[in-house]
Design an enzyme around this catalytic site. Structure first.
Site, PDB file in Angstrom:
ATOM      1  N   TYR A 179       0.825  -1.218   0.000  1.00 41.29           N
ATOM      2  CA  TYR A 179       0.000   0.000   0.000  1.00 41.29           C
ATOM      3  C   TYR A 179       0.859   1.268   0.000  1.00 41.29           C
ATOM      4  CZ  TYR A 179      -4.325  -2.448  -0.077  1.00 41.29           C
ATOM      5  OH  TYR A 179      -5.363  -3.225  -0.512  1.00 41.29           O
ATOM      6  N   ASP A 181      -7.930   6.087  -5.091  1.00 41.72           N
ATOM      7  CA  ASP A 181      -6.802   6.989  -5.347  1.00 41.72           C
ATOM      8  C   ASP A 181      -7.105   8.493  -5.266  1.00 41.72           C
ATOM      9  OD1 ASP A 181      -8.188   7.544  -7.737  1.00 41.72           O
ATOM     10  OD2 ASP A 181      -6.958   6.165  -8.930  1.00 41.72           O
ATOM     11  N   CYS A 226      -1.873   1.320  17.058  1.00 46.01           N
ATOM     12  CA  CYS A 226      -2.686   2.295  17.795  1.00 46.01           C
ATOM     13  C   CYS A 226      -2.240   2.291  19.263  1.00 46.01           C
ATOM     14  CB  CYS A 226      -4.123   1.831  17.667  1.00 46.01           C
ATOM     15  SG  CYS A 226      -5.331   2.782  18.579  1.00 46.01           S
ATOM     16  N   HIS A 269     -14.758   1.210  -2.452  1.00 43.76           N
ATOM     17  CA  HIS A 269     -13.703   0.356  -1.881  1.00 43.76           C
ATOM     18  C   HIS A 269     -12.741   1.116  -0.967  1.00 43.76           C
ATOM     19  CE1 HIS A 269     -14.412  -2.732  -5.357  1.00 43.76           C
ATOM     20  NE2 HIS A 269     -15.291  -2.849  -4.372  1.00 43.76           N
ATOM     21  N   GLN A 306     -14.676   2.592  -7.832  1.00 38.79           N
ATOM     22  CA  GLN A 306     -14.080   1.481  -7.089  1.00 38.79           C
ATOM     23  C   GLN A 306     -12.650   1.840  -6.692  1.00 38.79           C
ATOM     24  OE1 GLN A 306     -15.191  -2.458  -9.284  1.00 38.79           O
ATOM     25  NE2 GLN A 306     -15.463  -0.800 -10.739  1.00 38.79           N
ATOM     26  N   ASN A 307     -12.183   2.992  -7.174  1.00 38.05           N
ATOM     27  CA  ASN A 307     -10.785   3.355  -6.935  1.00 38.05           C
ATOM     28  C   ASN A 307     -10.595   3.997  -5.570  1.00 38.05           C
ATOM     29  OD1 ASN A 307     -10.526   2.474  -9.520  1.00 38.05           O
ATOM     30  ND2 ASN A 307     -10.340   4.498 -10.436  1.00 38.05           N
ATOM     31  N   CYS A 336      -9.820  -0.936  17.966  1.00 33.63           N
ATOM     32  CA  CYS A 336     -10.791   0.045  18.496  1.00 33.63           C
ATOM     33  C   CYS A 336     -11.432   0.879  17.386  1.00 33.63           C
ATOM     34  CB  CYS A 336     -10.122   0.952  19.532  1.00 33.63           C
ATOM     35  SG  CYS A 336      -8.968   2.139  18.820  1.00 33.63           S
ATOM     36  N   GLY A 360     -13.510   1.908 -17.583  1.00 32.72           N
ATOM     37  CA  GLY A 360     -12.251   1.338 -17.101  1.00 32.72           C
ATOM     38  C   GLY A 360     -12.389   0.333 -15.971  1.00 32.72           C
ATOM     39  N   THR A 361     -13.391  -0.501 -16.071  1.00 35.46           N
ATOM     40  CA  THR A 361     -13.505  -1.569 -15.066  1.00 35.46           C
ATOM     41  C   THR A 361     -13.734  -2.903 -15.762  1.00 35.46           C
ATOM     42  OG1 THR A 361     -14.706  -2.389 -13.121  1.00 35.46           O
ATOM     43  CG2 THR A 361     -15.991  -1.098 -14.697  1.00 35.46           C
TER      44      THR A 361
HETATM   45  C1  BJW Z   1      -8.853   0.980 -19.427  1.00 33.25           C
HETATM   46  C2  BJW Z   1      -7.696   1.725 -19.631  1.00 33.25           C
HETATM   47  C3  BJW Z   1      -7.857   3.003 -20.192  1.00 33.25           C
HETATM   48  C4  BJW Z   1      -7.114  -0.138 -18.729  1.00 33.25           C
HETATM   49  N1  BJW Z   1      -9.071   3.433 -20.505  1.00 33.25           N
HETATM   50  N2  BJW Z   1     -10.042   1.425 -19.759  1.00 33.25           N
HETATM   51  C5  BJW Z   1     -18.109 -15.423  -6.775  1.00 33.25           C
HETATM   52  C6  BJW Z   1     -19.033 -14.739  -7.540  1.00 33.25           C
HETATM   53  C7  BJW Z   1     -19.362 -13.436  -7.249  1.00 33.25           C
HETATM   54  C8  BJW Z   1     -18.793 -12.786  -6.174  1.00 33.25           C
HETATM   55  C9  BJW Z   1     -17.876 -13.468  -5.393  1.00 33.25           C
HETATM   56  C10 BJW Z   1     -17.543 -14.762  -5.691  1.00 33.25           C
HETATM   57  N3  BJW Z   1     -16.617 -15.178  -4.789  1.00 33.25           N
HETATM   58  C11 BJW Z   1     -16.363 -14.152  -3.941  1.00 33.25           C
HETATM   59  C12 BJW Z   1     -17.127 -13.112  -4.295  1.00 33.25           C
HETATM   60  C13 BJW Z   1     -17.168 -11.799  -3.660  1.00 33.25           C
HETATM   61  C14 BJW Z   1     -15.966 -10.955  -4.009  1.00 33.25           C
HETATM   62  C15 BJW Z   1     -15.804 -10.912  -5.522  1.00 33.25           C
HETATM   63  O1  BJW Z   1     -16.410 -10.121  -6.217  1.00 33.25           O
HETATM   64  N4  BJW Z   1     -14.962 -11.767  -6.064  1.00 33.25           N
HETATM   65  C16 BJW Z   1     -14.810 -11.900  -7.519  1.00 33.25           C
HETATM   66  C17 BJW Z   1     -13.456 -11.373  -7.959  1.00 33.25           C
HETATM   67  C18 BJW Z   1     -15.008 -13.337  -7.882  1.00 33.25           C
HETATM   68  N5  BJW Z   1     -16.271  -9.645  -3.493  1.00 33.25           N
HETATM   69  C19 BJW Z   1     -15.985  -9.283  -2.241  1.00 33.25           C
HETATM   70  O2  BJW Z   1     -15.390 -10.028  -1.470  1.00 33.25           O
HETATM   71  C20 BJW Z   1     -16.480  -7.939  -1.797  1.00 33.25           C
HETATM   72  N6  BJW Z   1     -17.180  -8.013  -0.589  1.00 33.25           N
HETATM   73  C21 BJW Z   1     -18.286  -8.745  -0.436  1.00 33.25           C
HETATM   74  O3  BJW Z   1     -18.749  -9.422  -1.323  1.00 33.25           O
HETATM   75  O4  BJW Z   1     -18.839  -8.622   0.809  1.00 33.25           O
HETATM   76  C22 BJW Z   1     -19.895  -9.510   1.169  1.00 33.25           C
HETATM   77  C23 BJW Z   1     -19.306 -10.610   2.001  1.00 33.25           C
HETATM   78  C24 BJW Z   1     -18.904 -10.325   3.270  1.00 33.25           C
HETATM   79  C25 BJW Z   1     -18.398 -11.332   4.083  1.00 33.25           C
HETATM   80  C26 BJW Z   1     -18.273 -12.623   3.563  1.00 33.25           C
HETATM   81  C27 BJW Z   1     -18.635 -12.874   2.259  1.00 33.25           C
HETATM   82  C28 BJW Z   1     -19.165 -11.861   1.472  1.00 33.25           C
HETATM   83  C29 BJW Z   1     -15.316  -6.987  -1.584  1.00 33.25           C
HETATM   84  C30 BJW Z   1     -14.563  -6.715  -2.841  1.00 33.25           C
HETATM   85  C31 BJW Z   1     -13.381  -5.825  -2.514  1.00 33.25           C
HETATM   86  C32 BJW Z   1     -12.497  -5.564  -3.728  1.00 33.25           C
HETATM   87  N7  BJW Z   1     -11.316  -4.917  -3.282  1.00 33.25           N
HETATM   88  C33 BJW Z   1     -10.332  -4.506  -4.262  1.00 33.25           C
HETATM   89  C34 BJW Z   1      -9.097  -3.960  -3.499  1.00 33.25           C
HETATM   90  C35 BJW Z   1      -9.425  -2.568  -2.937  1.00 33.25           C
HETATM   91  C36 BJW Z   1      -8.283  -1.959  -2.231  1.00 33.25           C
HETATM   92  C37 BJW Z   1      -7.089  -1.752  -3.120  1.00 33.25           C
HETATM   93  O5  BJW Z   1      -7.152  -1.020  -4.120  1.00 33.25           O
HETATM   94  O6  BJW Z   1      -6.064  -2.336  -2.809  1.00 33.25           O
HETATM   95  O7  BJW Z   1     -10.868  -3.498  -5.124  1.00 33.25           O
HETATM   96  S1  BJW Z   1      -9.929  -5.797  -5.393  1.00 33.25           S
HETATM   97  C38 BJW Z   1      -9.713  -4.762  -6.803  1.00 33.25           C
HETATM   98  O8  BJW Z   1     -10.724  -5.071  -7.814  1.00 33.25           O
HETATM   99  C39 BJW Z   1     -10.034  -3.342  -6.301  1.00 33.25           C
HETATM  100  C40 BJW Z   1     -10.824  -2.785  -7.456  1.00 33.25           C
HETATM  101  O9  BJW Z   1     -11.607  -1.692  -7.032  1.00 33.25           O
HETATM  102  C41 BJW Z   1     -11.634  -3.977  -7.896  1.00 33.25           C
HETATM  103  C42 BJW Z   1     -12.173  -3.871  -9.286  1.00 33.25           C
HETATM  104  O10 BJW Z   1     -11.170  -3.817 -10.227  1.00 33.25           O
HETATM  105  P1  BJW Z   1     -11.295  -2.818 -11.475  1.00 33.25           P
HETATM  106  O11 BJW Z   1     -11.356  -1.437 -11.011  1.00 33.25           O
HETATM  107  O12 BJW Z   1     -12.379  -3.286 -12.355  1.00 33.25           O
HETATM  108  O13 BJW Z   1      -9.862  -2.998 -12.148  1.00 33.25           O
HETATM  109  P2  BJW Z   1      -9.362  -4.121 -13.174  1.00 33.25           P
HETATM  110  O14 BJW Z   1      -7.884  -4.070 -13.146  1.00 33.25           O
HETATM  111  O15 BJW Z   1     -10.010  -5.427 -12.924  1.00 33.25           O
HETATM  112  O16 BJW Z   1      -9.875  -3.619 -14.595  1.00 33.25           O
HETATM  113  C43 BJW Z   1      -9.335  -2.468 -15.212  1.00 33.25           C
HETATM  114  C44 BJW Z   1     -10.032  -2.282 -16.529  1.00 33.25           C
HETATM  115  O17 BJW Z   1      -9.595  -1.069 -17.102  1.00 33.25           O
HETATM  116  C45 BJW Z   1      -9.736  -3.394 -17.529  1.00 33.25           C
HETATM  117  O18 BJW Z   1     -10.972  -3.862 -18.062  1.00 33.25           O
HETATM  118  C46 BJW Z   1      -8.907  -2.699 -18.615  1.00 33.25           C
HETATM  119  O19 BJW Z   1      -9.164  -3.215 -19.909  1.00 33.25           O
HETATM  120  C47 BJW Z   1      -9.373  -1.277 -18.479  1.00 33.25           C
HETATM  121  N8  BJW Z   1      -8.431  -0.231 -18.907  1.00 33.25           N
HETATM  122  N9  BJW Z   1      -6.589   0.978 -19.233  1.00 33.25           N
HETATM  123  C48 BJW Z   1     -10.127   2.609 -20.313  1.00 33.25           C
HETATM  124  N10 BJW Z   1      -6.751   3.799 -20.434  1.00 33.25           N
HETATM  125 ZN    ZN Z   2      -6.963   1.151  18.629  1.00 31.71          ZN
END
Ligand code: BJW
Ligand code: ZN
Length: 248
Positions: free
Chosen positions: A66, A103, A146, A118, A100-101, A129, A185-186
């Site tokens: 991070y 940043d 902490c 996110h 979802q970013n 705490c 971009g997702t």
């Molecule tokens: C361009 C470009 C340019 C490039 N112009 N475009 C099975 C089925 C469904 C769901 C699940 C499952 N198994 C588990 C789950 C749930 C899970 C999930 O979704 N998993 C799947 C991956 C399978 N989700 C979770 O766990 C979430 N919580 C949840 O469900 O809670 C309920 C629960 C609670 C308790 C128990 C069980 C359930 C939480 C999800 C958290 C995601 N966190 C992250 C990290 C955040 C912190 C950090 O940044 O470090 O979030 S993961 C990462 O992925 C980050 C992003 O926000 C997120 C999405 O990614 P994003 O933004 O789409 O990026 P990319 O890289 O994937 O895509 C980029 C795109 O840009 C590409 O398409 C390129 O082509 C394009 N591109 N240049 C335009 N110039």
């Molecule tokens: Zn604390």
């Protein structure tokens, strides 16, 4: 690049827009995406770093990741994609960014109405705490803790964690009430964030995707523009200005 008659018509008549954004919007600012050809997760597995158990097991490693990303983010600035999204505020009554970013680049570009699904890399909190910390982290002193003894972690949403309810609900309401829903971009593979695309679709929004390549959700959208967000969004913005008589 040609805009369809239906998008031109929507730009003329719509009042309310949502921009649902992912890592790709920030790629042209030099911030790596997660997946895809330049994605950071081609090298690192998401489940190894972006989950709470990984943090408990190796907090130093997760913190280093991070801090490394924070450095890149601080050295970057909003690109033409972020700036175009902010400029839409001048020509539409109601513009919402649901990102979802973590940043902050939409805020730095001037967008006002933002839901962060996110978390945000600038905030940290104690896992015991829940107290918030905004101070700089100095990893050479070890993993930050902490005064209560709990470890401090970044305020971002990891796999298996719930999204901040107020942010998700705000994004959902905006998605259900917009005229045009831009998906920018997702990869659309992470839920529940990606479910907002379907919320917008069910509510009758016109879905427009902007991505450099086809994605899981391309088939759901009324139209997709394949190219860089920083090039395509300004073209759509200019057309919107023409349609709404906002050219100078
Ligand atoms: C361009 C470009 C340019 C490039 N112009 N475009 C099975 C089925 C469904 C769901 C699940 C499952 N198994 C588990 C789950 C749930 C899970 C999930 O979704 N998993 C799947 C991956 C399978 N989700 C979770 O766990 C979430 N919580 C949840 O469900 O809670 C309920 C629960 C609670 C308790 C128990 C069980 C359930 C939480 C999800 C958290 C995601 N966190 C992250 C990290 C955040 C912190 C950090 O940044 O470090 O979030 S993961 C990462 O992925 C980050 C992003 O926000 C997120 C999405 O990614 P994003 O933004 O789409 O990026 P990319 O890289 O994937 O895509 C980029 C795109 O840009 C590409 O398409 C390129 O082509 C394009 N591109 N240049 C335009 N110039
Ligand atoms: Zn604390």
């Amino acid at each position: 690049m040609n805009l369809s008659e239906s998008l031109i018509g929507k730009l003329k008549k719509s009042e309310s827009l949502v921009f649902f954004t992912g890592a790709g919007i920030s790629a042209e600012s030099g911030i790596p995406t997660f997946r895809g050809k330049d994605g950071i997760w081609n090298k690192l597995k998401p489940e190894e770093l972006a989950n709470f158990n990984a943090f408990l097991k190796n907090p130093q490693m997760v913190w280093e990741w991070y801090e490394h990303r924070k450095k890149i983010i601080h050295e970057s600035k909003p690109n033409n994609g972020h700036l175009a999204i902010a400029a839409f505020q001048e020509i539409f009554r109601d513009v919402t960014v649901v990102t979802q970013n973590i940043d902050n680049l939409h805020r730095r570009a001037g967008s006002k109405n933002i839901f962060e699904l996110h978390g945000n890399i600038e905030r940290n909190f104690c896992i015991k705490c829940k107290k918030y910390f905004n101070e700089e982290i100095n990893l050479s002193l070890g993993v930050p803790t902490c005064e209560c003894g709990g470890m401090i972690r970044p305020d971002v949403v990891w796999f298996g964690e719930y999204l901040p309810q107020d942010q998700f609900r705000g994004g959902e309401i905006a998605s259900e009430n917009c005229d045009i829903f831009f998906v920018v971009g997702t990869s659309g593979v992470v839920y529940p964030a990606a479910s907002l695309i379907f919320s917008a679709q069910r509510s009758g929004a016109y879905l427009v995707e902007i991505n450099i390549e086809e994605t899981e959700i391309s088939g759901q959208c009324h139209e997709s523009f394949f190219g860089e967000a920083g090039k395509i969004l300004p073209v759509i913005l200019e057309e919107a200005k023409i349609q709404r008589g906002k050219t100078v």
